[in-house]
Structures are given as C-alpha cells and as structure tokens.
Design a protein around this motif. Structure first.
Motif, mmCIF file in Angstrom:
data_model
loop_
_atom_site.group_PDB
_atom_site.id
_atom_site.type_symbol
_atom_site.label_atom_id
_atom_site.label_comp_id
_atom_site.label_asym_id
_atom_site.label_seq_id
_atom_site.Cartn_x
_atom_site.Cartn_y
_atom_site.Cartn_z
ATOM 1 N N LEU A 55 -82.175 -7.331 118.100
ATOM 2 C CA LEU A 55 -81.686 -7.021 119.442
ATOM 3 C C LEU A 55 -82.139 -8.104 120.415
ATOM 4 O O LEU A 55 -81.349 -8.605 121.225
ATOM 5 C CB LEU A 55 -82.216 -5.667 119.937
ATOM 6 N N ALA A 56 -83.421 -8.462 120.324
ATOM 7 C CA ALA A 56 -83.953 -9.464 121.249
ATOM 8 C C ALA A 56 -83.261 -10.800 121.020
ATOM 9 O O ALA A 56 -82.902 -11.502 121.970
ATOM 10 C CB ALA A 56 -85.453 -9.599 121.061
ATOM 11 N N THR A 105 -79.754 -11.315 122.531
ATOM 12 C CA THR A 105 -79.637 -11.627 123.958
ATOM 13 C C THR A 105 -79.687 -13.133 124.199
ATOM 14 O O THR A 105 -79.227 -13.615 125.223
ATOM 15 C CB THR A 105 -80.775 -10.996 124.786
ATOM 16 N N GLU A 118 -77.331 -12.860 127.938
ATOM 17 C CA GLU A 118 -78.583 -12.091 127.868
ATOM 18 C C GLU A 118 -78.366 -10.592 127.704
ATOM 19 O O GLU A 118 -79.167 -9.777 128.183
ATOM 20 C CB GLU A 118 -79.458 -12.394 129.095
ATOM 21 N N ARG A 119 -77.269 -10.229 127.060
ATOM 22 C CA ARG A 119 -77.051 -8.811 126.768
ATOM 23 C C ARG A 119 -76.882 -8.668 125.264
ATOM 24 O O ARG A 119 -76.083 -9.387 124.663
ATOM 25 C CB ARG A 119 -75.791 -8.305 127.471
ATOM 26 N N ASN A 120 -77.659 -7.768 124.671
ATOM 27 C CA ASN A 120 -77.535 -7.619 123.213
ATOM 28 C C ASN A 120 -76.337 -6.755 122.882
ATOM 29 O O ASN A 120 -75.935 -5.888 123.661
ATOM 30 C CB ASN A 120 -78.821 -7.039 122.613
#
Lengths: 357, 187
Positions: free
Chosen positions: B19-20, B23, B30-32
């Motif tokens: 998830l990190a 991003t 910067e959005r997963n």
C-alpha cells in the motif's frame, strides 16, 4: 429481419440510409437556413472566411461519425437516454455552473491546473462563439458615416455601439483576448507536463502534447495577424491568414478524435450527475450482504444490464449478482473464494485501506 | 520478455508495504490503489492482498459510458482518463472484485494501473518491488509455468487452481493457498 426493424423506426428515419446520414442532412439544412436568415439572404457572407466554413463542415462530419458510433455503445446509450429525460431538473443549472462554467472538479485537482484549464477552456469556447457566427454570416457589423457600428445578429440589428467605445474595443479584440488566454493556458499546461513527475509518468507526445501545440499554433498565428496589421502595415498578411486558416481547419478536423474530443463530450457530465442524484433519491440499493446502501437501485440494474449485453454475467450461486454487493463486501467475497473462510459474512468493518492512515 | 504479476496469497503477512509503495509510483498522485484484507478478522491475523487483476475483458471498461478506461498494450487496465471520466461510477459497480476507487472531490475514478509507468519498460510494479515475503512477484511466463506446475500434485490433482475462484480470465495470476509438491517455501 431487417425490414421488421426498419418498420419500427419513425418514418423520417426510413428516408435515410443511416442515422449518421439523417443527422448530417438536418444539421447542414439547419446551418443553411440559419445562414440564409442571418446573413439577410446571403448578402452579408464574408467570403474571406469561406475556407473556415468548409473546414467546419468537415469537422461536423467527423464529430457526428465519432459521437454517433460512440453513442451506440450500451452504457453510453443508457446514460444518454436517461440523462435526456432528467435534463430539466432544478439542479441542472447549478451543476452546469459548477462543472462546466467554473470547473470546480479541476479546482479540486489544484489551483495551477484549474487556472490553466479555465484559460484554455474558456479561450477556446469564446473563440468558437465569436468565429462560427462570423463564418456563417449569423453576425456581422455595418457602419454608417456617423462613427457608430451596428451589430447585426441573425439578421436583426442587435445594438449600435460607438466605434471607439469600450464595447467596440472588446468586439474588435475578442479573438486577440481569447488567443492570449489560450496561449497562457497552453504554455502553463506544457510547462506542467514537462516538470510534473506525476504527469510525466503517463503522458505521450501525440496524445497529450500535440493538442497543446495545435492550440498554440492556432492562437499564435491568429495573434500574428493582428501584430502584422497593427505594427507592420499588414506585412505578410495574406500568407499569415492562409497559415492561420490552415491551423484552424486542421485543429477542427482533429478535434473529435483526440484529447480535445472531451470538449463536446464534457456536457454529458450534467446528464451523469442528474442521473445519479435523481435515482439516488428515488431508491437506494442495499448491499445483499451487509445491507448498507451504496448506489441507486436504477444504476445497479443498469450496470447489470450493460454487463449482460457484453455477455458478462456475475450471477453467483448465493443468489446475488456481484453488482448488488457494496465494494468492501465484494472484496471480502473474493477473499472468501480464495481462502474458503466466509470473510464477507463476518461482521467486521474493513481495515483502513489508505496508506496515509 | 513479457512479465506478469503473480500473487501467492498465503505468503502475505499484512505488512502493507504494498500500500505504501503504491502511493509512490509515478502517476499515482500519492494515493494507493490496492487493498490488504483481513481474512478472518476475529479469529487470526491472516491477511491477503487484493488488487486489480487486470481482466482480459474488463467489466469496468465495458461499463464506462465514455470509454475513459483504456487497456494498455501490455494488458494493464488503466485508470480513468482525467479528461474523459464523467464520474458516473459505473466501473466501481461493474468490477467483480471491488477495486476501482472514486475521488468525489475531483469527480474522478482511479485504480491500479499496474504501475504502467514502470511496467511498460519491464520494471516491476511498486507493490511487487517492495513485497518482503514474495506474495507479489513479477515473473516471466516461463517462471509462472514452473510455479504453477509446483501446485500440480503427483496424483494429477491441482492443489491450487485459480480459475474457479475468479470470475474471468485475468492478466494477473493468483495462486491460492495450497500444497506445494517437492518444494520447501521460505515463507
């Protein structure tokens, strides 16, 4: 079989080989009538703009071809049919102002992007509103020997303005102003696309840059015409006007097929918003697993029908269609398929899925 | 050489590195776009990653009224094109796996695009690059065939087979938790 289908069509459609032919015929007919009326029986056509007229007609051929073939796709057809019925909702005016006029959703993507898009978008739209009436003779100016211009619109004397007044200044320079707007917006957009790492990841030269170069080409050559007239006594004016005409016609012909196609397509966003708001008020679909409302019943059914038309069926042995499950339940249902554990039936809130917490 | 994303579900330890990492991919703003799901939340800590499986015949794209969702030549099903997406959310309803996310403020759908900025040049997607337990792997088709054969038991049965557990043919391949034949796993 074909004859059966044809008999169900309105009789007017049977006079034409296709919907495309019919739409094109009536559009050209309407343009012809409007020009006849607007230019006082073709007595005020500006033949200097003749090339633009031919270019516009070619553009219309492309536009109808592109949009009619697109509107036959099942999801588009549904959205257009239902959107049409809802167009007179009270909220339409508000949605139009926010989404088309002010482009709020781009504001939410950032001030810089909003400003560049407002400059380009409104620059292009105002240019069209000025150019097309001039090309088709819907609007022209007459001047007596009294220092006053008469603006004639659709054959009627719309207003009389002082030739050196502020309004007249705006009329003369409207295309110069919009050219500056477009140049500002397009330059900002090119700068962003060169510098912004997010934009650089996905853009391509042909799809993302070329339309910007074309807009610059049109605006700069248009502005050069003014520069030539004002500062150089019309030096190279005939050549420049041909180059400008070429730039406009090429851009018009390209418009329905590339990135700029979103200009005529975007107003459908109003249909979409009306559709979502109206049917959400009517009845909401409850998730078949957790009972939470997640979308309008109408839209859920529409998506199922569109998928069926594409021969995609997600009917499950549990008795529900996957489009009847809310998103977290659909994910959990898949995990249950993977693991054998009935994850979707466990009454637990889905863990936070945002990496930023 | 064509590489594909391959998921070995049972390896997931729920670290959420994917998830990190998601991003941080170019174009993701910067959005997963992926998920890590608790399999049996009140009983154990087992997790499994969920991400777009990039269907060969993607329902999200089929249900989009404006053809905003394009399929890349690599097979990746891309996020909605910003200038086309009208925000109808048909795609979120059509996806059988519940993957597309929707930004209400920006009126825009976004989803896993298999880090197209990277994978179009053969670089593994961010999630596979960082996964510490090899749950997410970026493998060639030959490697994939070998991996699949490891799940084929000597009695001719498949210990783990993805097809019945998915709705359609996908470009991302999933290996269900299963028995491995003649192979000791690290995790």
């Amino acid at each position: 079989m074909n004859s059966e289908v044809k008999q169900t069509q309105p009789s007017i459609q049977r006079a034409f080989a296709s919907r495309y032919a019919m739409n094109m015929f009536f559009t050209i007919l309407i343009l012809f009538i409007l020009s006849y009326v607007g230019s006082r029986m073709f007595t005020h056509m500006d033949l200097n703009l003749y090339g633009y007229m031919v270019g516009t007609l070619v553009f219309l051929f492309g536009l109808f071809y592109r949009f009619l073939s697109w509107s036959e796709r099942p999801p588009a057809k549904l959205m257009i049919q239902k959107g049409k019925k809802l167009v007179f909702r009270k909220r339409t005016a508000q949605t139009t102002t926010n989404d088309i006029g002010l482009q709020r959703f781009i504001w939410n993507r950032g001030l810089y992007r909003w400003f560049q898009h407002m400059m380009m978008g409104w620059g292009v739209i105002i240019s069209c509103f000025v150019t097309f009436p001039l090309v088709f003779g819907w609007m022209y100016f007459t001047m007596d020997d009294n220092g006053f211009y008469t603006v004639v619109f659709m054959g009627l004397n719309l207003l009389t303005i002082s030739a050196d007044g502020f309004l007249a200044f705006l009329f003369y320079n409207s295309l110069n102003i919009t050219a500056i707007m477009v140049i500002t917006g397009a330059s900002m957009a090119i700068y962003r696309r060169l510098k912004n790492m997010q934009a650089r990841a996905e853009q391509t030269v042909i799809f993302d840059f070329m339309p910007l170069y074309m807009l610059l080409f049109v605006s700069i050559t248009g502005l050069l015409l003014t520069v030539s007239n004002v500062f150089f006594h019309g030096f190279l004016q005939p050549e420049l006007s041909l180059v400008h005409q070429f730039s406009v016609i090429v851009t018009l012909i390209y418009l329905p097929f590339g990135k700029l196609a979103h200009i005529p397509m975007r107003p459908l966003g109003i249909y979409v918003k009306n559709y979502r708001e109206h049917y959400a008020k009517e009845s909401m679909k409850k998730c078949k697993v957790c009972n939470n409302e997640f979308v309008s019943t109408e839209q859920s059914n529409d998506v199922i029908s569109v998928l069926n038309q594409n021969e995609i069926q997600f009917k499950k042995e549990e008795g529900f269609h996957l489009a009847e499950l809310c998103l977290p339940c659909r994910r959990n249902y898949r995990i249950s398929k993977f693991s054998g554990v009935k994850t979707h039936l466990t009454k637990a809130k889905e863990a936070n899925q945002d990496a930023r917490g | 050489m064509k590489k594909v994303l391959y998921i070995e579900l049972e390896n997931c330890i729920g670290c959420r590195s994917c998830l990190a990492a998601c991003t941080q991919c170019g174009g993701h703003e910067e959005r997963n776009r992926n998920y890590v799901i608790d399999v049996n939340p009140f009983v154990d800590r087992q997790t499994m990653p969920m991400m777009c499986l990039h269907c060969e015949n993607p329902p999200c794209a089929r249900s989009c009224p404006v053809q905003a969702i394009q399929v890349h030549e690599t097979g990746a099903v891309l996020s909605a094109m910003t200038e086309k997406c009208l925000g109808c959310q048909n795609c979120t309803i059509a996806c059988p796996y519940g993957i597309p996310k929707f930004d209400v403020e920006q009126n825009l759908m976004y989803k896993c695009d298999l880090c197209i900025d990277r994978t179009k040049d053969g670089i593994p997607p961010m999630c596979a690059s960082v996964c510490p337990t090899d749950t997410l792997q970026w493998v060639t088709e030959e490697e994939l065939a070998v991996k699949k054969s490891q799940f084929r038991l000597s009695n001719g049965m498949m210990a783990s087979m993805e097809d019945p557990y998915l709705e359609n043919k996908t470009n991302v391949h999933v290996s269900l938790p299963g028995i491995l034949e003649g192979k000791e796993k690290l995790f």
